[in-house]
Design a protein around this motif. Structure first.
Motif, PDB file in Angstrom:
ATOM      1  N   LYS A 158       8.779  42.683 -28.491  1.00 49.00           N
ATOM      2  CA  LYS A 158       9.939  43.666 -28.531  1.00 49.00           C
ATOM      3  C   LYS A 158       9.599  44.825 -29.013  1.00 49.00           C
ATOM      4  O   LYS A 158       8.375  44.921 -29.329  1.00 49.00           O
ATOM      5  CB  LYS A 158      11.172  43.133 -29.617  1.00 49.00           C
ATOM      6  CG  LYS A 158      11.621  41.824 -28.900  1.00 49.00           C
ATOM      7  CD  LYS A 158      13.043  41.200 -29.641  1.00 49.00           C
ATOM      8  CE  LYS A 158      13.413  39.844 -28.972  1.00 49.00           C
ATOM      9  NZ  LYS A 158      14.642  39.291 -29.968  1.00 49.00           N
ATOM     10  N   THR A 159      10.314  45.892 -29.397  1.00 48.52           N
ATOM     11  CA  THR A 159       9.780  47.029 -29.769  1.00 48.52           C
ATOM     12  C   THR A 159       9.209  47.153 -31.127  1.00 48.52           C
ATOM     13  O   THR A 159       8.505  47.724 -31.418  1.00 48.52           O
ATOM     14  CB  THR A 159      11.129  48.106 -30.039  1.00 48.52           C
ATOM     15  OG1 THR A 159      11.612  48.323 -28.608  1.00 48.52           O
ATOM     16  CG2 THR A 159      10.713  49.522 -30.217  1.00 48.52           C
ATOM     17  N   GLY A 175      11.591  38.545 -25.193  1.00 49.96           N
ATOM     18  CA  GLY A 175      12.111  39.649 -25.422  1.00 49.96           C
ATOM     19  C   GLY A 175      12.055  40.854 -24.410  1.00 49.96           C
ATOM     20  O   GLY A 175      12.816  41.738 -24.186  1.00 49.96           O
ATOM     21  N   ASN A 176      10.777  40.964 -23.963  1.00 47.21           N
ATOM     22  CA  ASN A 176      10.422  42.058 -22.863  1.00 47.21           C
ATOM     23  C   ASN A 176      10.517  41.419 -21.503  1.00 47.21           C
ATOM     24  O   ASN A 176      10.157  40.461 -21.023  1.00 47.21           O
ATOM     25  CB  ASN A 176       8.797  42.401 -22.995  1.00 47.21           C
ATOM     26  CG  ASN A 176       8.671  43.624 -22.036  1.00 47.21           C
ATOM     27  OD1 ASN A 176       9.096  43.811 -21.240  1.00 47.21           O
ATOM     28  ND2 ASN A 176       7.615  44.508 -22.773  1.00 47.21           N
ATOM     29  N   CYS A 199       6.507  31.862 -24.636  1.00 42.78           N
ATOM     30  CA  CYS A 199       6.810  30.866 -25.530  1.00 42.78           C
ATOM     31  C   CYS A 199       6.463  31.521 -26.763  1.00 42.78           C
ATOM     32  O   CYS A 199       5.305  31.915 -26.844  1.00 42.78           O
ATOM     33  CB  CYS A 199       5.942  29.315 -25.394  1.00 42.78           C
ATOM     34  SG  CYS A 199       6.330  28.306 -26.400  1.00 42.78           S
ATOM     35  N   ALA A 200       7.283  31.547 -27.659  1.00 39.67           N
ATOM     36  CA  ALA A 200       6.945  32.407 -28.877  1.00 39.67           C
ATOM     37  C   ALA A 200       6.029  31.436 -29.694  1.00 39.67           C
ATOM     38  O   ALA A 200       5.190  32.185 -30.465  1.00 39.67           O
ATOM     39  CB  ALA A 200       8.572  32.225 -29.796  1.00 39.67           C
ATOM     40  N   VAL A 201       5.920  30.368 -29.734  1.00 40.05           N
ATOM     41  CA  VAL A 201       4.956  29.682 -30.633  1.00 40.05           C
ATOM     42  C   VAL A 201       3.447  29.791 -30.002  1.00 40.05           C
ATOM     43  O   VAL A 201       2.772  30.239 -30.853  1.00 40.05           O
ATOM     44  CB  VAL A 201       5.114  27.864 -30.195  1.00 40.05           C
ATOM     45  CG1 VAL A 201       4.075  27.091 -30.962  1.00 40.05           C
ATOM     46  CG2 VAL A 201       6.545  27.480 -30.970  1.00 40.05           C
ATOM     47  N   SER A 220      16.527  28.292 -20.746  1.00 36.63           N
ATOM     48  CA  SER A 220      17.105  28.438 -22.199  1.00 36.63           C
ATOM     49  C   SER A 220      17.489  29.830 -22.401  1.00 36.63           C
ATOM     50  O   SER A 220      17.082  30.760 -21.594  1.00 36.63           O
ATOM     51  CB  SER A 220      16.308  27.792 -23.263  1.00 36.63           C
ATOM     52  OG  SER A 220      14.884  28.524 -23.207  1.00 36.63           O
ATOM     53  N   ASP A 221      17.777  30.264 -23.581  1.00 34.33           N
ATOM     54  CA  ASP A 221      18.231  31.721 -23.940  1.00 34.33           C
ATOM     55  C   ASP A 221      17.099  32.312 -23.773  1.00 34.33           C
ATOM     56  O   ASP A 221      17.079  33.808 -23.344  1.00 34.33           O
ATOM     57  CB  ASP A 221      19.014  31.859 -25.046  1.00 34.33           C
ATOM     58  CG  ASP A 221      20.264  31.345 -25.204  1.00 34.33           C
ATOM     59  OD1 ASP A 221      20.830  31.144 -23.914  1.00 34.33           O
ATOM     60  OD2 ASP A 221      21.134  31.140 -26.282  1.00 34.33           O
ATOM     61  N   ALA A 222      15.842  32.004 -24.293  1.00 39.42           N
ATOM     62  CA  ALA A 222      14.663  32.723 -24.231  1.00 39.42           C
ATOM     63  C   ALA A 222      13.531  31.863 -24.695  1.00 39.42           C
ATOM     64  O   ALA A 222      13.659  30.825 -25.068  1.00 39.42           O
ATOM     65  CB  ALA A 222      14.630  33.593 -25.287  1.00 39.42           C
ATOM     66  N   GLY A 223      12.322  32.060 -23.635  1.00 40.65           N
ATOM     67  CA  GLY A 223      11.078  31.313 -23.958  1.00 40.65           C
ATOM     68  C   GLY A 223      11.316  29.979 -22.901  1.00 40.65           C
ATOM     69  O   GLY A 223      11.928  30.058 -22.012  1.00 40.65           O
ATOM     70  N   THR A 224      10.460  29.077 -23.377  1.00 41.56           N
ATOM     71  CA  THR A 224      10.435  27.859 -22.583  1.00 41.56           C
ATOM     72  C   THR A 224      11.145  26.655 -22.887  1.00 41.56           C
ATOM     73  O   THR A 224      11.271  26.670 -24.201  1.00 41.56           O
ATOM     74  CB  THR A 224       8.987  27.102 -22.696  1.00 41.56           C
ATOM     75  OG1 THR A 224       8.078  28.067 -22.258  1.00 41.56           O
ATOM     76  CG2 THR A 224       8.597  25.820 -21.931  1.00 41.56           C
TER      77      THR A 224
END
Length: 287
Positions: free
Chosen positions: A200-201, A22-23, A123-125, A91-95
């Motif tokens: 993100k915001t 996100g950031n 990584c979101a997790v 990938s699109d985002a993260g790991t």
């Protein structure tokens, strides 16, 4: 930041490169160096990755590698690596590989003797777990929840007695139904954390007993939006809490005129008890 591929990369290598969730400020200097230095960037969505590369003025050419073509295209990339080129997988985002493409490519690279180098990063997790307040010494990531109600309930039954923290991804358009299925299987007392829009915001991390979390989400439609991570506290043996007979009698009377949830809340206020305990008792004895 170097653009000299021969000095930064000593031998043909597949780099696993996390990108921000996100950031954009979360990208690492090492990731930027690798993305600048490799011959090819294998991307889940070249248009999405193109925006990231443009932001950091990276000119490396891209190659589409996604769920629908990975098994067919992985060998093409392995051949390029064996021929002396280096590749970054994003990938699109993260790991990459964490509920994203890349498994077949990495597996084939290792079988072919190609060097595989993972970079640490977003990584979101792990981001969600670190701020959840749930036990983090033992946890499992279960990927996305099934799309159908039966599949979700089967999954919740599978983890109902598991003592470790369980983590899922969920899409915003299914969050209400998924939490309702979770409530049916795990009950209103199970502690659950919703982490949405991480970095993100409008980042939100809210943890409550499941019954209360559902009420909290329903209070504001915005709480159903964005990328979501659900974290479920592991099973704990319940502490036997006897409800006073007068409280259960009151609940039984009130439920004749009110929905169970409202009757439980009213009874809890009268007797200074936990409404979730009354709600659970009502489900088991009055339905």
């Amino acid at each position: 930041m170097t653009s000299n591929k021969t000095t930064y990369i000593e031998q043909p290598t597949l780099f696993i490169v996390p990108t921000p969730i996100g950031n954009l400020g979360d990208i690492t200097q090492r990731a930027l160096d690798v993305l600048n230095s490799v011959d090819i960037i294998a991307a889940e969505d070249t248009r999405h990755t193109g925006k990231l590369l443009s932001h950091f003025n990276i000119q490396t050419r891209t190659f589409a590698l996604h769920d629908h073509n990975e098994q067919q295209k992985a060998q093409v990339l392995v051949d390029k690596l064996l021929a002396g080129e280096s590749i970054a997988l994003v990938s699109d985002a993260g790991t990459p590989l964490i509920s994203d493409p890349g498994y077949h490519l990495v597996s084939q690279c290792r079988q072919a003797g190609v060097k595989v180098v993972p970079l640490p990063g977003a990584c979101a997790v792990i981001t969600a777990l670190s701020a959840s307040g749930l036990p983090s010494d033992r946890f499992s990531f279960e990927g996305f929840l099934p799309a159908k109600s039966k599949g979700r309930k089967d999954k919740f039954m599978e983890i109902a007695k598991v003592e470790r923290t369980c983590i899922f991804y969920e899409s915003p358009h299914r969050i209400t139904e998924s939490l309702a299925d979770m409530l049916d299987v795990l009950g209103p007392e199970r502690e659950v954390v919703l982490a949405r829009e991480l970095t993100k915001t409008y980042e939100t991390i809210q943890g409550l007993p499941l019954g209360e979390l559902i009420e909290w989400i329903e209070e504001d439609e915005n709480r159903k939006r964005g990328e979501m991570v659900l974290l479920i506290h592991g099973h704990r043996e319940p502490v036997n809490e006897e409800l006073p007979d007068e409280a259960t009698r009151t609940l039984a009377i009130l439920v004749k005129e009110l929905p169970l949830k409202k009757a439980a809340a009213a009874t809890a206020e009268i007797y200074n008890l936990k409404k979730n305990a009354l709600y659970k008792w009502g489900l088991e004895n009055l339905s």
